[in-house]
Design a protein around this motif. Structure first.
Motif, mmCIF file in Angstrom:
data_model
loop_
_atom_site.group_PDB
_atom_site.id
_atom_site.type_symbol
_atom_site.label_atom_id
_atom_site.label_comp_id
_atom_site.label_asym_id
_atom_site.label_seq_id
_atom_site.Cartn_x
_atom_site.Cartn_y
_atom_site.Cartn_z
ATOM 1 N N GLN A 312 0.823 -1.208 0.000
ATOM 2 C CA GLN A 312 0.000 0.000 0.000
ATOM 3 C C GLN A 312 0.853 1.253 0.000
ATOM 4 O OE1 GLN A 312 -2.393 -0.673 3.506
ATOM 5 N NE2 GLN A 312 -3.995 -1.755 2.377
ATOM 6 N N ARG A 315 2.293 1.705 -3.459
ATOM 7 C CA ARG A 315 1.247 2.161 -4.365
ATOM 8 C C ARG A 315 0.962 3.650 -4.148
ATOM 9 N NH1 ARG A 315 -2.669 -1.110 -2.958
ATOM 10 N NH2 ARG A 315 -2.125 -2.713 -4.501
ATOM 11 N N SER A 316 0.936 4.051 -2.880
ATOM 12 C CA SER A 316 0.682 5.461 -2.575
ATOM 13 C C SER A 316 1.804 6.343 -3.092
ATOM 14 C CB SER A 316 0.514 5.651 -1.064
ATOM 15 O OG SER A 316 -0.605 4.940 -0.581
ATOM 16 N N ARG A 318 3.802 5.677 -5.626
ATOM 17 C CA ARG A 318 3.690 5.733 -7.099
ATOM 18 C C ARG A 318 2.604 6.713 -7.521
ATOM 19 N NH1 ARG A 318 4.495 -0.004 -6.923
ATOM 20 N NH2 ARG A 318 2.238 -0.318 -7.099
ATOM 21 N N GLU A 319 1.475 6.680 -6.829
ATOM 22 C CA GLU A 319 0.383 7.599 -7.163
ATOM 23 C C GLU A 319 0.788 9.040 -6.905
ATOM 24 O OE1 GLU A 319 -2.847 6.234 -4.795
ATOM 25 O OE2 GLU A 319 -3.326 4.534 -6.114
ATOM 26 N N LEU A 320 1.586 9.271 -5.841
ATOM 27 C CA LEU A 320 2.061 10.622 -5.546
ATOM 28 C C LEU A 320 3.021 11.104 -6.619
ATOM 29 C CD1 LEU A 320 2.172 12.993 -3.554
ATOM 30 C CD2 LEU A 320 4.008 11.800 -2.356
ATOM 31 N N LEU A 322 3.147 10.055 -9.701
ATOM 32 C CA LEU A 322 2.367 10.261 -10.922
ATOM 33 C C LEU A 322 1.632 11.587 -10.871
ATOM 34 C CD1 LEU A 322 1.320 9.137 -13.610
ATOM 35 C CD2 LEU A 322 -0.509 7.997 -12.339
ATOM 36 N N SER A 323 1.112 11.913 -9.695
ATOM 37 C CA SER A 323 0.407 13.182 -9.539
ATOM 38 C C SER A 323 1.343 14.360 -9.743
ATOM 39 C CB SER A 323 -0.227 13.244 -8.146
ATOM 40 O OG SER A 323 -0.837 14.480 -7.925
ATOM 41 N N THR A 326 2.200 14.711 -13.399
ATOM 42 C CA THR A 326 1.057 15.271 -14.125
ATOM 43 C C THR A 326 0.990 16.779 -13.948
ATOM 44 O OG1 THR A 326 -0.181 13.212 -13.809
ATOM 45 C CG2 THR A 326 -1.445 15.176 -14.391
#
Length: 337
Positions: A312, A315-316, A318-320, A322-323, A326
């Motif tokens: 988790q 994953r968090s 990676r999402e950060l 990616l954000s 972006t």
């Protein structure tokens, strides 16, 4: 009828596990959330940490357990439990006075044989027997090697310091007047039949046992992760402990069920209230060991839990990332001619 009495308190390291200080060497720096989020008055404005403990009987708390001699108290606010204990005095006195009028109650209720019951409750633990790893409620001796037989003994030892206070138990045991309080022997015998239950929380570990004529009950919801690891029942529900609409099932002079796996218990065995009363329950000492699969299952569940948390976190992250990427692309596009 039954008296329901809340007990305000905090923790003061008086439930520390004996011979376990080596497991608490980093206690002062332990990331216990209360140490970060809770703000209390300066210790100078709180009661002396030695005052109220002089009132505690030697058979209730040993000299080595007195707060002024306890070691490694870390960032625990000393004197806070004494201050909160005093806030309970007014309501306790009202209940005590009601019990002293038991003779009047008996006349009003047509020769009722027992006085009203008593349910006290606190968030924090009232004694060491309520600690998750205290496996024998009848024993005052903690068997470290036998009872801290799981993967996180250090966590258990540090939690004991922030679990509750012996002052809770000392206070609730003085609510019902006794012979030494100046009562007649007949009145004292009548009040000895009071059904007393104490409901507590905080530890997230189920408990249901009797210690010195008081039944202690903790029926926690627990966190989702704790339910997944079988530390608490997956289907936990409200537990009925008292019913004023009918006679207690413990009153009907039958032997409460006992087997090798479980024991049904009440605060006073087969002697219970006459008009409404306690609902007996199944004894629980260490749920994950008795009903959750034991040490091997716990260790496996903890490993799986750590693996799941690592996944988790990754994953968090990676999402950060990616954000952030972006946002960078968006800013770059906005600045383009």
């Amino acid at each position: 009828p039954v008296f329901i009495l809340p007990i305000e308190s905090w923790y003061d390291a008086s439930l520390s596990l004996p011979q376990c200080e080596d497991l608490c060497s980093d206690f002062k720096h332990w990331r216990w959330v209360d140490f970060i989020r809770c703000a209390w008055p300066d210790e100078e404005t709180l009661p002396s940490c030695t005052g109220d403990y002089s009132e505690v009987h030697d058979d209730t708390i040993s000299a080595s357990k007195r707060l002024d001699t306890l070691q490694n108290k870390g960032r625990i606010p000393l004197g806070l439990t004494q201050a909160l204990k005093r806030k309970n005095d007014k309501s306790i006195k009202l209940v005590q006075q009601s019990y002293l009028k038991t003779n009047d109650i008996t006349e009003d209720y047509n020769k009722v044989q027992t006085p009203p019951g008593l349910i006290t409750f606190s968030h924090f633990l009232p004694n060491q027997m309520c600690l998750p790893d205290w496996k024998d409620p009848k024993s005052d001796i903690f068997l470290r090697d036998e009872w801290l037989d799981h993967p996180v003994p250090g966590t258990s030892a540090k939690f004991a310091k922030v679990a509750g206070s012996i002052l809770i138990d000392e206070q609730i045991r003085r609510i019902v007047p006794h012979y030494e309080d100046g009562l007649s022997k007949s009145m004292s015998r009548k009040l000895q039949s009071v059904q007393h239950l104490h409901v507590f929380g905080h530890s997230h570990r189920p408990k249901d046992f009797v210690y010195n004529n008081i039944r202690y009950v903790h029926n926690p919801l627990g966190k989702p992760a704790e339910r997944e690891m079988n530390m608490v029942p997956k289907d936990v529900a409200f537990q009925l402990i008292w019913d004023c609409t009918k006679e207690s099932s413990a009153r009907r002079n039958h032997i409460l069920h006992k087997s090798d796996d479980s024991q049904t218990l009440s605060s006073v065995g087969i002697k219970a209230g006459t008009f409404g009363g306690e609902i007996p329950g199944t004894q629980i000492i260490r749920y994950w060991e008795e009903q959750g699969g034991g040490k091997e299952v716990l260790a496996r569940n903890m490993r799986n839990g750590r693996r799941k948390r690592r996944i988790q976190v990754k994953r968090s992250l990676r999402e950060l990332e990616l954000s952030r990427d972006t946002k960078k692309i968006s800013k770059s596009n906005d600045s383009s001619p």
